[in-house]
Write an enzyme that holds these catalytic residues in place. Structure first.
Site, PDB file in Angstrom:
ATOM      1  N   GLY A  46       0.669  -1.110  -0.049  1.00 50.67           N
ATOM      2  CA  GLY A  46      -0.085  -0.198   0.193  1.00 50.67           C
ATOM      3  C   GLY A  46       0.846   1.172   0.019  1.00 50.67           C
ATOM      4  N   GLN A  51       2.938   9.994   1.129  1.00 48.63           N
ATOM      5  CA  GLN A  51       4.332   9.047   1.322  1.00 48.63           C
ATOM      6  C   GLN A  51       5.354   9.547   0.095  1.00 48.63           C
ATOM      7  OE1 GLN A  51       2.543   5.194   2.080  1.00 48.63           O
ATOM      8  NE2 GLN A  51       4.368   4.954   3.004  1.00 48.63           N
ATOM      9  N   CYS A  88       5.986  -0.418   6.904  1.00 49.19           N
ATOM     10  CA  CYS A  88       5.609   0.610   5.982  1.00 49.19           C
ATOM     11  C   CYS A  88       6.885   1.161   5.179  1.00 49.19           C
ATOM     12  CB  CYS A  88       5.292   1.725   7.010  1.00 49.19           C
ATOM     13  SG  CYS A  88       4.872   3.433   6.155  1.00 49.19           S
ATOM     14  N   LEU A  89       6.518   1.422   3.881  1.00 51.79           N
ATOM     15  CA  LEU A  89       7.728   1.902   3.174  1.00 51.79           C
ATOM     16  C   LEU A  89       8.271   3.296   3.504  1.00 51.79           C
ATOM     17  CD1 LEU A  89       6.004   1.109  -0.334  1.00 51.79           C
ATOM     18  CD2 LEU A  89       7.858  -0.150   0.774  1.00 51.79           C
ATOM     19  N   HIS A 130      -4.207   1.292   7.916  1.00 49.79           N
ATOM     20  CA  HIS A 130      -2.728   1.828   7.859  1.00 49.79           C
ATOM     21  C   HIS A 130      -2.732   3.017   6.779  1.00 49.79           C
ATOM     22  CE1 HIS A 130       1.783   1.137   7.692  1.00 49.79           C
ATOM     23  NE2 HIS A 130       1.513   2.048   6.721  1.00 49.79           N
ATOM     24  N   GLU A 131      -3.309   2.670   5.607  1.00 43.89           N
ATOM     25  CA  GLU A 131      -3.283   3.795   4.504  1.00 43.89           C
ATOM     26  C   GLU A 131      -3.930   4.957   5.041  1.00 43.89           C
ATOM     27  OE1 GLU A 131      -0.673   3.475   2.775  1.00 43.89           O
ATOM     28  OE2 GLU A 131      -0.377   1.569   2.952  1.00 43.89           O
ATOM     29  N   HIS A 134      -2.213   7.459   7.219  1.00 41.46           N
ATOM     30  CA  HIS A 134      -1.299   8.138   6.427  1.00 41.46           C
ATOM     31  C   HIS A 134      -2.009   9.567   6.167  1.00 41.46           C
ATOM     32  CE1 HIS A 134       2.576   6.224   6.200  1.00 41.46           C
ATOM     33  NE2 HIS A 134       1.755   5.018   5.562  1.00 41.46           N
TER      34      HIS A 134
HETATM   35 ZN    ZN Z   1       2.736   3.212   5.586  1.00 39.58          ZN
END
Ligand code: ZN
Length: 159
Positions: A46, A51, A88-89, A130-131, A134
């Site tokens: 995701g 991000q 998480c990226l 999670h997304e 963000h």
């Molecule tokens: Zn993330």
């Protein structure tokens, strides 16, 4: 195909609240395509627009069942609970334990601003929560139980 630079923890843009998309434009559709390319390039499940440094309420997810695009997502229903490791990226090489709903349902718009309803269990519910976090400037590390840990890779590192 365009890979965008992923912002990492410590970058203040990740703590900011994203703004709703009012009108779909070719530029935003290009952003969505770039977000998908960037997610796949980095083996993520995701990615949120913040991000890649854009404060818009756009999320892409692919848990291995094909790409899902969510513009202006709103979680309208959750149930159950799951506790597991999350990554998480924007927090590369790390993992931490987070409790999330087992089921989540979202109302959103797709890349053509067509209304869509998306629901998922397990990993999909985790990714949705999670997304969407963000978009409100929240990283999983703020919801984590215990400490951030290094990801253990299966391959031995070559020196
Ligand atoms: Zn993330």
């Amino acid at each position: 195909m365009a890979i965008r630079n992923i912002r990492e923890i410590g970058d203040s843009i990740l703590t900011k609240t994203c703004r709703p998309v009012e009108n779909m434009t070719p530029r935003i559709q290009q952003l969505i395509q770039d977000m998908l390319d960037t997610m796949y390039e980095n083996y993520g499940v995701g990615l949120a627009a913040s991000q890649v440094g854009v404060l818009k309420r756009i999320v892409v997810i692919d848990i291995g069942e094909g790409p899902v695009v969510m513009v202006n997502p709103q979680i309208v229903e959750t149930s159950g609970e799951q506790t597991g490791d999350e990554g998480c990226l924007s927090v590369p090489g790390k993992t931490g334990t987070v409790t999330r709903p087992m089921y989540a349902k979202v109302k959103a718009f797709d890349e053509n601003m067509k209304p869509v309803e998306i629901e998922g269990e397990g990993l999909m519910a985790r990714a949705i929560c999670h997304e969407c976090d963000h978009l409100d400037g929240v990283l999983y590390v703020e919801r984590m139980e215990g400490e951030l840990r290094d990801v253990e890779y299966e391959e031995e590192e070559q020196s």
